[in-house]
Design an enzyme around this catalytic site. Structure first.
Site, PDB file in Angstrom:
ATOM      1  N   TYR A   1       8.482  -3.163   5.854  1.00  0.00           N
ATOM      2  CA  TYR A   1       7.905  -3.278   4.383  1.00  0.00           C
ATOM      3  C   TYR A   1       9.653  -3.468   2.982  1.00  0.00           C
ATOM      4  CZ  TYR A   1       5.892  -2.187  -0.561  1.00  0.00           C
ATOM      5  OH  TYR A   1       6.184  -2.066  -2.327  1.00  0.00           O
TER       6      TYR A   1
ATOM      7  N   ARG B   1      12.223  10.993  -2.613  1.00  0.00           N
ATOM      8  CA  ARG B   1      13.180  10.003  -3.680  1.00  0.00           C
ATOM      9  C   ARG B   1      12.681  10.518  -5.237  1.00  0.00           C
ATOM     10  NH1 ARG B   1       9.831   5.061  -1.538  1.00  0.00           N
ATOM     11  NH2 ARG B   1      11.934   5.273  -0.854  1.00  0.00           N
TER      12      ARG B   1
ATOM     13  N   ALA C   1       0.036   8.899  -3.449  1.00  0.00           N
ATOM     14  CA  ALA C   1      -0.116   9.471  -3.190  1.00  0.00           C
ATOM     15  C   ALA C   1      -0.810   9.830  -4.989  1.00  0.00           C
ATOM     16  CB  ALA C   1       1.185  10.782  -3.639  1.00  0.00           C
TER      17      ALA C   1
ATOM     18  N   ARG D   1       8.952  12.416  -4.771  1.00  0.00           N
ATOM     19  CA  ARG D   1       8.861  11.928  -5.410  1.00  0.00           C
ATOM     20  C   ARG D   1       8.966  12.073  -6.303  1.00  0.00           C
ATOM     21  NH1 ARG D   1       8.766  11.126  -0.781  1.00  0.00           N
ATOM     22  NH2 ARG D   1       8.003   9.589   0.265  1.00  0.00           N
TER      23      ARG D   1
ATOM     24  N   GLY E   1       0.392  -1.401  -0.489  1.00  0.00           N
ATOM     25  CA  GLY E   1      -0.107   0.238  -0.054  1.00  0.00           C
ATOM     26  C   GLY E   1       0.605   1.463  -0.006  1.00  0.00           C
TER      27      GLY E   1
ATOM     28  N   GLN F   1       8.053  17.431   0.022  1.00  0.00           N
ATOM     29  CA  GLN F   1       8.753  16.196  -0.470  1.00  0.00           C
ATOM     30  C   GLN F   1       8.802  15.690  -1.377  1.00  0.00           C
ATOM     31  OE1 GLN F   1       5.433  16.820   1.717  1.00  0.00           O
ATOM     32  NE2 GLN F   1       4.820  14.617   2.185  1.00  0.00           N
TER      33      GLN F   1
HETATM   34  P1  NAD Z   1      -1.488  -4.684  -5.273  1.00  0.00           P
HETATM   35  O1  NAD Z   1      -1.585  -4.478  -3.922  1.00  0.00           O
HETATM   36  O2  NAD Z   1      -2.496  -3.993  -6.473  1.00  0.00           O
HETATM   37  O3  NAD Z   1      -1.757  -6.218  -5.748  1.00  0.00           O
HETATM   38  C1  NAD Z   1      -0.694  -7.187  -4.762  1.00  0.00           C
HETATM   39  C2  NAD Z   1      -1.627  -8.596  -5.001  1.00  0.00           C
HETATM   40  O4  NAD Z   1      -0.798  -8.777  -4.483  1.00  0.00           O
HETATM   41  C3  NAD Z   1      -3.611  -7.916  -4.556  1.00  0.00           C
HETATM   42  O5  NAD Z   1      -3.946  -8.148  -5.817  1.00  0.00           O
HETATM   43  C4  NAD Z   1      -3.286  -8.809  -3.458  1.00  0.00           C
HETATM   44  O6  NAD Z   1      -4.116  -9.424  -3.467  1.00  0.00           O
HETATM   45  C5  NAD Z   1      -2.048  -9.872  -3.381  1.00  0.00           C
HETATM   46  N1  NAD Z   1      -2.200 -10.956  -2.451  1.00  0.00           N
HETATM   47  C6  NAD Z   1      -1.249 -10.467  -1.860  1.00  0.00           C
HETATM   48  N2  NAD Z   1      -1.367 -10.930  -0.732  1.00  0.00           N
HETATM   49  C7  NAD Z   1      -1.863 -12.775  -1.438  1.00  0.00           C
HETATM   50  C8  NAD Z   1      -0.978 -14.448  -1.182  1.00  0.00           C
HETATM   51  N3  NAD Z   1      -1.382 -14.203   1.232  1.00  0.00           N
HETATM   52  N4  NAD Z   1      -2.342 -15.085  -1.981  1.00  0.00           N
HETATM   53  C9  NAD Z   1      -2.076 -14.873  -2.929  1.00  0.00           C
HETATM   54  N5  NAD Z   1      -2.333 -13.144  -3.423  1.00  0.00           N
HETATM   55  C10 NAD Z   1      -2.260 -12.370  -2.929  1.00  0.00           C
HETATM   56  O7  NAD Z   1      -0.102  -3.408  -5.816  1.00  0.00           O
HETATM   57  P2  NAD Z   1       1.237  -3.775  -7.072  1.00  0.00           P
HETATM   58  O8  NAD Z   1       0.690  -1.828  -7.263  1.00  0.00           O
HETATM   59  O9  NAD Z   1       0.172  -3.826  -8.212  1.00  0.00           O
HETATM   60  O10 NAD Z   1       1.987  -4.081  -6.492  1.00  0.00           O
HETATM   61  C11 NAD Z   1       2.822  -5.197  -7.078  1.00  0.00           C
HETATM   62  C12 NAD Z   1       3.867  -5.598  -6.510  1.00  0.00           C
HETATM   63  O11 NAD Z   1       4.988  -4.897  -7.158  1.00  0.00           O
HETATM   64  C13 NAD Z   1       3.827  -6.109  -5.433  1.00  0.00           C
HETATM   65  O12 NAD Z   1       5.141  -6.847  -4.863  1.00  0.00           O
HETATM   66  C14 NAD Z   1       4.544  -4.527  -4.704  1.00  0.00           C
HETATM   67  O13 NAD Z   1       5.005  -4.164  -3.264  1.00  0.00           O
HETATM   68  C15 NAD Z   1       5.230  -4.221  -5.676  1.00  0.00           C
HETATM   69  N6  NAD Z   1       5.869  -2.550  -5.417  1.00  0.00           N
HETATM   70  C16 NAD Z   1       4.211  -1.936  -5.867  1.00  0.00           C
HETATM   71  C17 NAD Z   1       5.260  -0.296  -5.920  1.00  0.00           C
HETATM   72  C18 NAD Z   1       3.803   0.659  -6.564  1.00  0.00           C
HETATM   73  O14 NAD Z   1       4.299   1.083  -6.392  1.00  0.00           O
HETATM   74  N7  NAD Z   1       2.388  -0.842  -7.200  1.00  0.00           N
HETATM   75  C19 NAD Z   1       6.419   0.064  -5.558  1.00  0.00           C
HETATM   76  C20 NAD Z   1       7.188  -0.378  -5.863  1.00  0.00           C
HETATM   77  C21 NAD Z   1       7.111  -2.224  -5.408  1.00  0.00           C
HETATM   78  N1  GDD Z   2      -1.181   7.666  -0.283  1.00  0.00           N
HETATM   79  C1  GDD Z   2      -0.735   9.329   0.257  1.00  0.00           C
HETATM   80  N2  GDD Z   2      -2.115  10.092   0.417  1.00  0.00           N
HETATM   81  N3  GDD Z   2       0.789   9.766   0.199  1.00  0.00           N
HETATM   82  C2  GDD Z   2       0.197  10.924   0.430  1.00  0.00           C
HETATM   83  C3  GDD Z   2      -0.853  11.952   0.585  1.00  0.00           C
HETATM   84  C4  GDD Z   2      -2.277  11.535   0.489  1.00  0.00           C
HETATM   85  O1  GDD Z   2      -3.271  12.146   0.175  1.00  0.00           O
HETATM   86  N4  GDD Z   2      -0.546  13.232   1.398  1.00  0.00           N
HETATM   87  C5  GDD Z   2       0.181  13.505   0.629  1.00  0.00           C
HETATM   88  N5  GDD Z   2       1.266  12.362   0.838  1.00  0.00           N
HETATM   89  C6  GDD Z   2       2.329  12.524   0.933  1.00  0.00           C
HETATM   90  C7  GDD Z   2       2.562  11.084   1.838  1.00  0.00           C
HETATM   91  O2  GDD Z   2       3.169  11.640   3.173  1.00  0.00           O
HETATM   92  C8  GDD Z   2       3.658  10.799   1.129  1.00  0.00           C
HETATM   93  O3  GDD Z   2       5.066  11.153   1.748  1.00  0.00           O
HETATM   94  C9  GDD Z   2       4.328  11.324  -0.235  1.00  0.00           C
HETATM   95  O4  GDD Z   2       2.681  11.548  -0.555  1.00  0.00           O
HETATM   96  C10 GDD Z   2       3.971   9.864  -1.431  1.00  0.00           C
HETATM   97  O5  GDD Z   2       3.153   9.103  -0.353  1.00  0.00           O
HETATM   98  P1  GDD Z   2       2.754   7.572  -1.583  1.00  0.00           P
HETATM   99  O6  GDD Z   2       2.884   7.870  -2.574  1.00  0.00           O
HETATM  100  O7  GDD Z   2       1.313   7.190  -0.474  1.00  0.00           O
HETATM  101  O8  GDD Z   2       4.042   6.743  -1.092  1.00  0.00           O
HETATM  102  P2  GDD Z   2       5.572   6.165  -1.189  1.00  0.00           P
HETATM  103  O9  GDD Z   2       6.032   7.544  -2.329  1.00  0.00           O
HETATM  104  O10 GDD Z   2       6.145   7.612  -0.258  1.00  0.00           O
HETATM  105  O11 GDD Z   2       5.402   5.154  -1.318  1.00  0.00           O
HETATM  106  C11 GDD Z   2       5.809   3.787  -1.863  1.00  0.00           C
HETATM  107  O12 GDD Z   2       6.137   3.514  -3.299  1.00  0.00           O
HETATM  108  C12 GDD Z   2       6.906   2.986  -3.112  1.00  0.00           C
HETATM  109  C13 GDD Z   2       8.043   2.653  -3.733  1.00  0.00           C
HETATM  110  O13 GDD Z   2       8.508   3.829  -4.469  1.00  0.00           O
HETATM  111  C14 GDD Z   2       4.157   2.805  -1.428  1.00  0.00           C
HETATM  112  O14 GDD Z   2       3.666   2.603  -2.060  1.00  0.00           O
HETATM  113  C15 GDD Z   2       5.355   1.984  -1.184  1.00  0.00           C
HETATM  114  O15 GDD Z   2       4.917   0.602  -0.607  1.00  0.00           O
HETATM  115  C16 GDD Z   2       6.292   1.419  -2.355  1.00  0.00           C
HETATM  116  O16 GDD Z   2       7.782   0.275  -2.526  1.00  0.00           O
END
Ligand code: NAD
Ligand code: GDD
Length: 327
Positions: free
Chosen positions: A149, A283, A193, A220, A76, A218
């Site tokens: 995470y 980042r 975000a 990204r 998430g 911040q």
């Molecule tokens: P997502 O949550 O939409 O997809 C992950 C899927 O894994 C979900 O559908 C969930 O139901 C499934 N899952 C979780 N636990 C499970 C279990 N026990 N058995 C079977 N399925 C299970 O997230 P996403 O954004 O599609 O991310 C996919 C992958 O990429 C993840 O490993 C995530 O950590 C990684 N990732 C995503 C982002 C991003 O920005 N979206 C960034 C960095 C890494």
């Molecule tokens: N989610 C969210 N929602 N973030 C917000 C919001 C809001 O309404 N408003 C501001 N932000 C700020 C957060 O506080 C954070 O500083 C920044 O936006 C980015 O937040 P996210 O997009 O939620 O996450 P991230 O970039 O810090 O990390 C995400 O990306 C990683 C990979 O680059 C996460 O999804 C990680 O799980 C993922 O691995």
């Protein structure tokens, strides 16, 4: 015809990846604990199953597969991974999925396997300056991720590489940097975000203020999902194991991102910065290695991806409003 398994195929990136593999002529099996709620899943076979159970991994990993894509994880945005309240389940659930899928791949002789790591594994000490974060692949150690995470992702990268070293699997690892786009989670608490800001702007009316967590300074970078899938396929077809960044180098502050979304919406809104879970201060992806090894790096401008995503989230909100209320 090549056969692939997409673990986490009911999720955001997994759903897009299944469609991409189908368009390339693959036979595809998906597995997830849930259906893809946006119905964008064109797998030939889709199994609802929990990969924390080794029997499920054993069932879906068959010896006729050419490739496995392991994307299943407890995942998430900042509101889910940086509050601390979900740390134990994130680590427990994601590690079990990785262990079970890897062990089944080894036992069934499936050689090529992709693993989705995250930029969250990079050390916090290189991401304290919003304007100059460092996320080159060789900066991973000494390890100091700012979230559990991130520690789980780092451990699992090592787990995949150990199976490559000891059991001959051909591992490919990408470190995703905040992937967004249509069909991504946009409400419910796990949204990142880009989707959260699009939702807040779409819900707002002229004169309103939208809430942005933190001081908004911040930084990204955000990558549209099509380019993420392109990077996954190129990495999988290459001889390079990684880990390699798949992300955008177009860094932006959160307040500037919010201004971009407001501009796209055509609304007259202001920004209210409020306390919230923040994550690292800055980042950005570093794409030198992906360019060197794959001869390619993401290039689509952020605004293009945001225009598509804003339109999709706006439509989701309209559909929810129109949904009939059950008696
Ligand atoms: P997502 O949550 O939409 O997809 C992950 C899927 O894994 C979900 O559908 C969930 O139901 C499934 N899952 C979780 N636990 C499970 C279990 N026990 N058995 C079977 N399925 C299970 O997230 P996403 O954004 O599609 O991310 C996919 C992958 O990429 C993840 O490993 C995530 O950590 C990684 N990732 C995503 C982002 C991003 O920005 N979206 C960034 C960095 C890494
Ligand atoms: N989610 C969210 N929602 N973030 C917000 C919001 C809001 O309404 N408003 C501001 N932000 C700020 C957060 O506080 C954070 O500083 C920044 O936006 C980015 O937040 P996210 O997009 O939620 O996450 P991230 O970039 O810090 O990390 C995400 O990306 C990683 C990979 O680059 C996460 O999804 C990680 O799980 C993922 O691995």
């Amino acid at each position: 015809m090549k056969k692939a398994l997409v673990c986490g195929g009911g999720g955001f990136i997994g759903g897009h990846l299944i469609n991409r593999l189908k368009s390339e002529g693959y036979w595809v099996r998906g597995v997830d604990i849930k259906e893809n709620e946006y119905d964008n899943n064109n797998a030939d076979e889709f199994i609802i199953g929990d990969l924390r159970d080794p029997n499920v991994a054993d069932e879906v990993v068959t010896d006729d597969l050419d490739e496995i894509y392991q994307l299943a994880a407890d995942m998430g945005g900042a509101g889910f991974v940086f509050t601390g309240t979900n740390d134990a389940s994130i680590m427990h659930n994601s590690v079990l999925c990785n262990l079970n899928v890897l062990e089944a791949a080894k036992n069934k002789g499936v050689r090529r396997i992709f693993y989705s790591s995250s930029a969250c594994m990079y050390p916090e000490y290189n991401q304290l300056d919003a304007d100059n974060p460092k996320c080159s692949e060789d900066s991973a150690y000494p390890a100091a991720p700012d979230s559990e995470y991130g520690w789980e992702k780092l451990f699992s990268e090592r787990l995949f590489l150990a199976y490559q070293k000891n059991h001959g699997l051909e591992v490919r690892i990408a470190r995703f940097h905040n992937i967004f786009g249509p069909q991504g989670t946009w409400d419910g608490g796990r949204e990142k975000a880009p989707a959260a800001v699009c939702r807040k702007v779409a819900n707002a009316s002229d004169g309103d203020a939208i809430e942005i967590w933190g001081d908004g300074k911040q930084t990204r970078s955000f990558l549209i999902v099509n380019e993420c899938v392109e990077g996954i396929r190129r990495l999988m077809n290459s001889d390079f194991s990684g880990p390699v960044n798949i992300g955008s180098e177009e860094m932006i502050s959160l307040n500037d991102f919010a201004k971009m979304v407001i501009d796209i919406s055509g609304k007259n809104l202001t920004i209210n910065n409020i306390p919230g879970p923040l994550g690292v201060r800055g980042r950005n992806s570093d794409n030198h290695l992906i360019q060197e090894k794959l001869g390619w790096a993401p290039s689509i401008p952020l605004r293009k991806g945001v225009e598509k995503t804003y339109a999709w989230i706006f439509e989701q909100i309209q559909q929810k409003v129109l949904e009939p209320v059950e008696a």
